[in-house]
Design a protein around this motif. Sequence first.
Motif, PDB file in Angstrom:
ATOM      1  N   CYS A   1      66.880  18.384  44.957  1.00 49.90           N
ATOM      2  CA  CYS A   1      67.310  19.529  45.626  1.00 49.90           C
ATOM      3  C   CYS A   1      67.804  19.103  46.939  1.00 49.90           C
ATOM      4  CB  CYS A   1      66.097  20.726  45.633  1.00 49.90           C
ATOM      5  SG  CYS A   1      66.684  22.262  46.591  1.00 49.90           S
TER       6      CYS A   1
ATOM      7  N   THR B   1      66.880  26.418  49.542  1.00 50.53           N
ATOM      8  CA  THR B   1      66.005  26.487  48.229  1.00 50.53           C
ATOM      9  C   THR B   1      67.097  26.350  47.046  1.00 50.53           C
ATOM     10  OG1 THR B   1      66.248  29.018  47.733  1.00 50.53           O
ATOM     11  CG2 THR B   1      64.340  27.956  48.758  1.00 50.53           C
ATOM     12  N   CYS B   2      66.932  25.713  45.853  1.00 51.53           N
ATOM     13  CA  CYS B   2      68.003  25.613  44.802  1.00 51.53           C
ATOM     14  C   CYS B   2      67.449  26.517  43.617  1.00 51.53           C
ATOM     15  CB  CYS B   2      67.876  24.084  44.322  1.00 51.53           C
ATOM     16  SG  CYS B   2      68.400  22.928  45.417  1.00 51.53           S
ATOM     17  N   LYS B   3      68.207  26.787  42.684  1.00 52.74           N
ATOM     18  CA  LYS B   3      67.930  27.525  41.283  1.00 52.74           C
ATOM     19  C   LYS B   3      66.965  26.788  40.620  1.00 52.74           C
ATOM     20  CE  LYS B   3      72.673  29.582  41.000  1.00 52.74           C
ATOM     21  NZ  LYS B   3      73.454  29.862  40.041  1.00 52.74           N
ATOM     22  N   LYS B   4      66.249  27.428  39.825  1.00 53.89           N
ATOM     23  CA  LYS B   4      65.269  26.927  39.122  1.00 53.89           C
ATOM     24  C   LYS B   4      65.885  25.920  37.760  1.00 53.89           C
ATOM     25  CE  LYS B   4      61.276  30.133  38.995  1.00 53.89           C
ATOM     26  NZ  LYS B   4      60.587  31.146  38.208  1.00 53.89           N
TER      27      LYS B   4
ATOM     28  N   TYR C   1      71.837  20.448  42.996  1.00 52.05           N
ATOM     29  CA  TYR C   1      71.076  19.404  42.472  1.00 52.05           C
ATOM     30  C   TYR C   1      71.860  18.089  42.508  1.00 52.05           C
ATOM     31  CZ  TYR C   1      67.204  22.324  40.962  1.00 52.05           C
ATOM     32  OH  TYR C   1      66.031  23.174  40.970  1.00 52.05           O
TER      33      TYR C   1
ATOM     34  N   TRP D   1      59.151  21.058  36.384  1.00 49.86           N
ATOM     35  CA  TRP D   1      58.807  21.975  37.572  1.00 49.86           C
ATOM     36  C   TRP D   1      58.040  23.130  36.723  1.00 49.86           C
ATOM     37  CZ3 TRP D   1      59.122  22.951  42.440  1.00 49.86           C
ATOM     38  CH2 TRP D   1      59.132  24.033  42.820  1.00 49.86           C
TER      39      TRP D   1
ATOM     40  N   ASP E   1      56.009  29.165  40.004  1.00 52.92           N
ATOM     41  CA  ASP E   1      56.847  30.560  39.900  1.00 52.92           C
ATOM     42  C   ASP E   1      58.103  30.811  41.147  1.00 52.92           C
ATOM     43  OD1 ASP E   1      54.984  31.344  38.108  1.00 52.92           O
ATOM     44  OD2 ASP E   1      53.622  32.110  39.681  1.00 52.92           O
ATOM     45  N   GLY E   2      58.118  29.854  41.905  1.00 60.45           N
ATOM     46  CA  GLY E   2      59.190  29.913  42.987  1.00 60.45           C
ATOM     47  C   GLY E   2      60.235  29.135  42.791  1.00 60.45           C
ATOM     48  N   LYS E   3      61.309  29.044  43.402  1.00 60.71           N
ATOM     49  CA  LYS E   3      62.415  27.942  43.481  1.00 60.71           C
ATOM     50  C   LYS E   3      62.300  26.766  44.123  1.00 60.71           C
ATOM     51  CE  LYS E   3      65.879  31.784  43.479  1.00 60.71           C
ATOM     52  NZ  LYS E   3      67.188  32.189  43.985  1.00 60.71           N
ATOM     53  N   PRO E   4      62.668  25.548  43.681  1.00 55.62           N
ATOM     54  CA  PRO E   4      62.574  24.420  44.329  1.00 55.62           C
ATOM     55  C   PRO E   4      63.005  24.207  45.575  1.00 55.62           C
ATOM     56  CG  PRO E   4      63.106  24.082  41.898  1.00 55.62           C
ATOM     57  CD  PRO E   4      63.458  25.532  42.420  1.00 55.62           C
ATOM     58  N   GLU E   5      62.532  23.705  46.671  1.00 56.24           N
ATOM     59  CA  GLU E   5      62.978  23.552  47.955  1.00 56.24           C
ATOM     60  C   GLU E   5      63.623  22.131  48.177  1.00 56.24           C
ATOM     61  OE1 GLU E   5      59.585  24.409  50.198  1.00 56.24           O
ATOM     62  OE2 GLU E   5      59.503  26.470  50.122  1.00 56.24           O
TER      63      GLU E   5
END
Length: 326
Positions: A193, A149-152, A199, A163, A166-170
Motif C-alpha cells: 500500500c 489507506t488503500c482499498k481492501k 497498490y 488480509w 475489518d478496516g482498510k490496509p494503511e
Amino acid sequence: MDVLLDTLRQRELKSLLLLYLFVGNVAAYCPKPESGDGIILSYEALLKNDFPEGSEVTLECGNGYEKQSGSGIINCIDKKWTDPDLVCKKKDCGPPKAQPHMYFDTSGGTLFGSLIKVMCEEGYQISGMNYKKCYSPGWFGKSTCDIVTCKKPIEVENGKNSWNADGKPEYGQMINFTCSEGYVMLGSRSILCTKTGEYDPLPPQCIDTSTAKVFTATPTSHRAITVTARVSTNISTKEQDYRLSENKTAPTSVLSSTATPLKDQNIENININKNKGNAAVIISVIVVTLVVCIVAFILNKFLMRRKGSYDTGEDLKPELLQFQTL
C-alpha cells in the motif's frame, strides 16, 4: 440724545463681546485625533465630539498589536495635538503546535496577520485546512494528518490473501498472496500500500497448471532456456514466456507441463509481439505487391507506345502478299 448714544454704545460693546467669545471658542478647539499604525483612540476619546484647548486624550494599541513603549497621552495645545509617544508592535503568535505527523512552512513569519502552510509527512494526508492564520488570540485553522489507506485487496480466484482485518490496509502495509494446490502464481506474491492510496504492484493471478501446454526445447548449452506456454484461465487466455533454469546434469529432455516458474519471475506476454510481427509482414507484402503492379503497368504503357510508332498493328491483306513475293 445722550441716552440714545449710551444705548448704541452698549449694543456695540455686546456685539464685540459676542464676536470675541465666538472667535475665541473657534480658536481654542483641536480637531479629532487621527489613529496611526496599529494605534487607535481610547473608548473615552471616541465618545467625545469636541476637544477644547487643553484637552487630554489617551491612545491605545489596536487589535493584533501590543504596547512596546510610551504613555499614549496627547494634549490639545494651540489648536494642535502633541506628538504621540506610543509605539505599538504586532503580536507574535509564535510557532504553532503541531499535531502528530505534521509540520509547517513558516517562511511567511509568525506575526499578526501571517499565514503558514500546513504539511504532512509522507504517507499521510491533510484533513481540514491547509493554512493557519495568526489572529489576536492566536493561530486559527484546524487540521490533522491522517494516514493514507488503500482499498481492501481483491479476492484472487483459486487463491487467497493475508488480509483478514475489518478496516482498510494503511500506508506501508504489505499484503501476501498464496495459490491453492494445483495452481501457480502469475505476478508478485506481495503487494504494498503506497502513499498514493494504490497498490504496487498489482495483485497476482493463480493459473491452473493442468491446462498448460508446454512445448519441448533442446538446450545446446548450460544456459537458461525460454519455453512458451499457452495457459487457459477463466480470466483470460494468454501466451506466457517462462524463463526456467536448466539443470546442468540433466540431458536433453522434454520439459514437464508442471514446471514451476522461478520465484517472483517476471512473465512476458509474447502474444502481442507476435501479432505485431504478423501485422508488419502483411503490410510489407501489400506494399511490395502494389509497387510491382505500378511498375508493370508503367512498363506496359511504355512498350505499347513504342510498338505503335513502327507498326500499325494491322495484318497484311491476302491480295497484297503477292507483291511481297516478287
